[in-house]
Design an enzyme around this catalytic site. Structure first.
Site, short mmCIF file in Angstrom:
data_model
loop_
_atom_site.label_atom_id
_atom_site.label_comp_id
_atom_site.label_asym_id
_atom_site.label_seq_id
_atom_site.Cartn_x
_atom_site.Cartn_y
_atom_site.Cartn_z
N GLU A 37 36.26 25.00 34.98
CA GLU A 37 34.97 25.70 34.82
C GLU A 37 34.02 24.67 34.20
O GLU A 37 33.11 24.19 34.87
CB GLU A 37 35.14 26.93 33.91
CG GLU A 37 33.84 27.69 33.63
CD GLU A 37 34.01 28.80 32.58
OE1 GLU A 37 35.00 28.79 31.83
OE2 GLU A 37 33.11 29.68 32.51
N ASP A 42 33.96 38.15 35.74
CA ASP A 42 34.22 37.42 34.49
C ASP A 42 33.91 38.27 33.26
O ASP A 42 34.83 38.83 32.67
CB ASP A 42 33.43 36.10 34.46
CG ASP A 42 34.07 35.03 33.60
OD1 ASP A 42 35.17 35.26 33.09
OD2 ASP A 42 33.46 33.95 33.45
N ASP A 43 32.64 38.34 32.86
CA ASP A 43 32.23 39.11 31.68
C ASP A 43 30.97 39.89 32.06
O ASP A 43 29.85 39.50 31.68
CB ASP A 43 31.95 38.16 30.51
CG ASP A 43 33.18 37.36 30.13
OD1 ASP A 43 34.05 37.92 29.45
OD2 ASP A 43 33.28 36.19 30.54
N HIS A 80 42.44 29.50 33.04
CA HIS A 80 41.09 28.99 33.30
C HIS A 80 41.19 27.46 33.36
O HIS A 80 41.78 26.84 32.47
CB HIS A 80 40.15 29.37 32.16
CG HIS A 80 39.68 30.78 32.18
ND1 HIS A 80 40.52 31.85 32.21
CD2 HIS A 80 38.42 31.31 32.18
CE1 HIS A 80 39.81 32.97 32.21
NE2 HIS A 80 38.52 32.67 32.19
N HIS A 98 37.39 39.73 32.00
CA HIS A 98 37.83 39.82 30.60
C HIS A 98 37.38 41.19 30.11
O HIS A 98 36.17 41.45 30.06
CB HIS A 98 37.18 38.72 29.76
CG HIS A 98 37.50 37.34 30.26
ND1 HIS A 98 38.52 36.58 29.72
CD2 HIS A 98 36.97 36.61 31.26
CE1 HIS A 98 38.57 35.43 30.37
NE2 HIS A 98 37.65 35.41 31.31
N HIS A 150 39.45 38.54 37.97
CA HIS A 150 38.97 37.73 36.83
C HIS A 150 37.91 38.54 36.09
O HIS A 150 36.72 38.44 36.35
CB HIS A 150 38.41 36.41 37.36
CG HIS A 150 38.03 35.43 36.28
ND1 HIS A 150 37.94 34.07 36.50
CD2 HIS A 150 37.71 35.60 34.97
CE1 HIS A 150 37.58 33.47 35.38
NE2 HIS A 150 37.43 34.37 34.44
N1 HPA Z 1 35.70 31.06 30.20
C1 HPA Z 1 36.55 30.88 29.19
N2 HPA Z 1 36.87 31.84 28.35
C2 HPA Z 1 36.33 33.05 28.51
C3 HPA Z 1 35.45 33.29 29.53
C4 HPA Z 1 35.12 32.25 30.43
O1 HPA Z 1 34.33 32.38 31.38
N3 HPA Z 1 35.10 34.59 29.41
C5 HPA Z 1 35.76 35.10 28.36
N4 HPA Z 1 36.51 34.16 27.80
ZN ZN Z 2 36.87 33.97 32.52
#
Ligand code: HPA
Ligand code: ZN
Length: 354
Positions: free
Chosen positions: A210, A288-289, A207, A29, A27
């Protein structure tokens, strides 16, 4: 099944063990790996104007209150990406960082619509990322694949058009996912495009859970037929859903530092990762990011284990092994990585040969 005497692994060996163990990242991006320094370098190279005067000012803006506040700045950062080489450079920077964290398998999300909306050719997006994946294998020994994500705040028609536009590059991505603003955009909005992707033999992830409710996880499973849930941490609000996810070993790609930055939990000490594992769920740890949330995969392991005393060697092994089992690599690749993981944990045991 290996039998490792987890309780015999000295606690002080755990941070080094987690740091050096082979791992999978499922996971990430790739646009979220774009560090401020690279954003400014690409802005200059491409003549793109940014709303911030320098790296420090951009970094100072990384104070998020929820998912949307992050997405606004994440899409602005991605605006510097125009050419095939830009996508290569972004992914290559991630792979070099991932190699330092002993990532041996990476499944990268990318958001073509973020770029095609600015007039970028989807072939340049996929081409640059794919070239970096190939070089990751040949130069770093990282097995890497791409997962094309649809932006859920846009229409299903736009997602369908994106999938069709990507079909000339069908052999360069292994699956599709669903990201961006979750609330108000339930998985069922994308039923047709996921059915089309499924018919094409693509892997399916989304996703869910969250910021959105457990019902979104259920519809991702029932309507989209996803194989993994990205995040999914809100599943614990529904015991029947937890029982289902545990019985099927449906993987959850959990991102602890992201969850704190986007205020899904107030602090790492309150994160439900120990409870997810205790419930028998196939949880994994991911970044994630990483450029926006304060760290790469090893930072996520280190901070989470430091904050949660319930996480020890047994849980560390489970999370790392789950990452390999949950990946879309071949059974032979998975078995080889799990052998390396087992060897790393065995080597951390005290020497009892005396
Ligand atoms: N959630 C949803 N979209 C996203 C995320 C995330 O954590 N990171 C990049 N796009
Ligand atoms: Zn994500």
């Amino acid at each position: 099944m290996t039998s490792i005497a987890f309780d015999a692994i000295p606690r002080d060996r755990l941070p080094g063990l987690l740091r050096d163990a082979p791992k999978a990242e499922l996971h990430i991006h790739i646009e979220g790996s774009l560090e401020p320094e690279l954003i400014f370098r690409l802005a200059q190279r491409n003549g793109v104007a940014l709303a911030y005067p320098d790296v420090a000012a951009l970094r100072a803006a990384y104070a998020f209150t929820d998912l949307q506040s992050f997405l606004d700045i994440y899409y602005a950062g991605a605006s510097v990406l125009l050419h095939e080489q830009d996508f290569f450079d972004m992914a290559w920077a991630y792979f070099e960082r991932a190699a330092a964290d002993h990532v041996v398998r990476a499944e990268l999300f990318f958001d073509p619509q973020t770029h095609t909306a600015r007039g970028v050719d989807i072939g340049a997006v996929v081409g640059g990322l794919h070239r970096a994946c190939e070089q990751a294998q040949s130069a770093l020994g990282i097995s890497a694949s791409l997962i094309l994500c649809f932006l859920r705040h846009l229409s299903e028609e736009a997602a369908l058009a994106t999938l069709e536009a990507a079909l000339p590059y069908r052999d360069r991505f292994i699956g599709v996912g669903l990201d961006s603003s979750e609330r108000g955009h339930p998985p069922e909005k994308f039923a047709r495009v996921f059915a089309r992707a499924r018919a094409l033999g693509l892997h399916l992830v989304a996703h869910a859970g969250e910021e959105g409710p457990p019902a979104y996880i259920e519809s991702a499973l029932d309507i989209l037929h996803v194989e993994r849930i990205d995040h999914g941490v809100r599943c614990l609000e529904s015991p029947p859903l937890v029982a289902r996810l545990a019985a099927l070993r449906t993987p959850l790609t959990v991102c602890p530092l992201s969850n704190i930055k986007l205020r899904v939990f107030n602090s790492l000490g309150e994160h439900n990762l120990p409870a997810l594992l205790a419930a028998g769920l196939c949880a994994t740890v991911n970044s994630d990011d990483p450029a926006y949330f304060g760290g790469y995969i090893n930072d996520n392991f280190a901070a989470t284990f430091a904050a949660l005393p319930a996480l020890g060697p047994r849980q560390g092994y489970a999370l790392l092994r789950n990452g390999f089992e949950a990946s879309f690599a071949t059974p032979a690749e998975k078995a080889a990585w799990i052998s390396r993981l087992d060897a790393a944990f065995q080597a951390a045991l005290p020497d009892v040969a005396g």
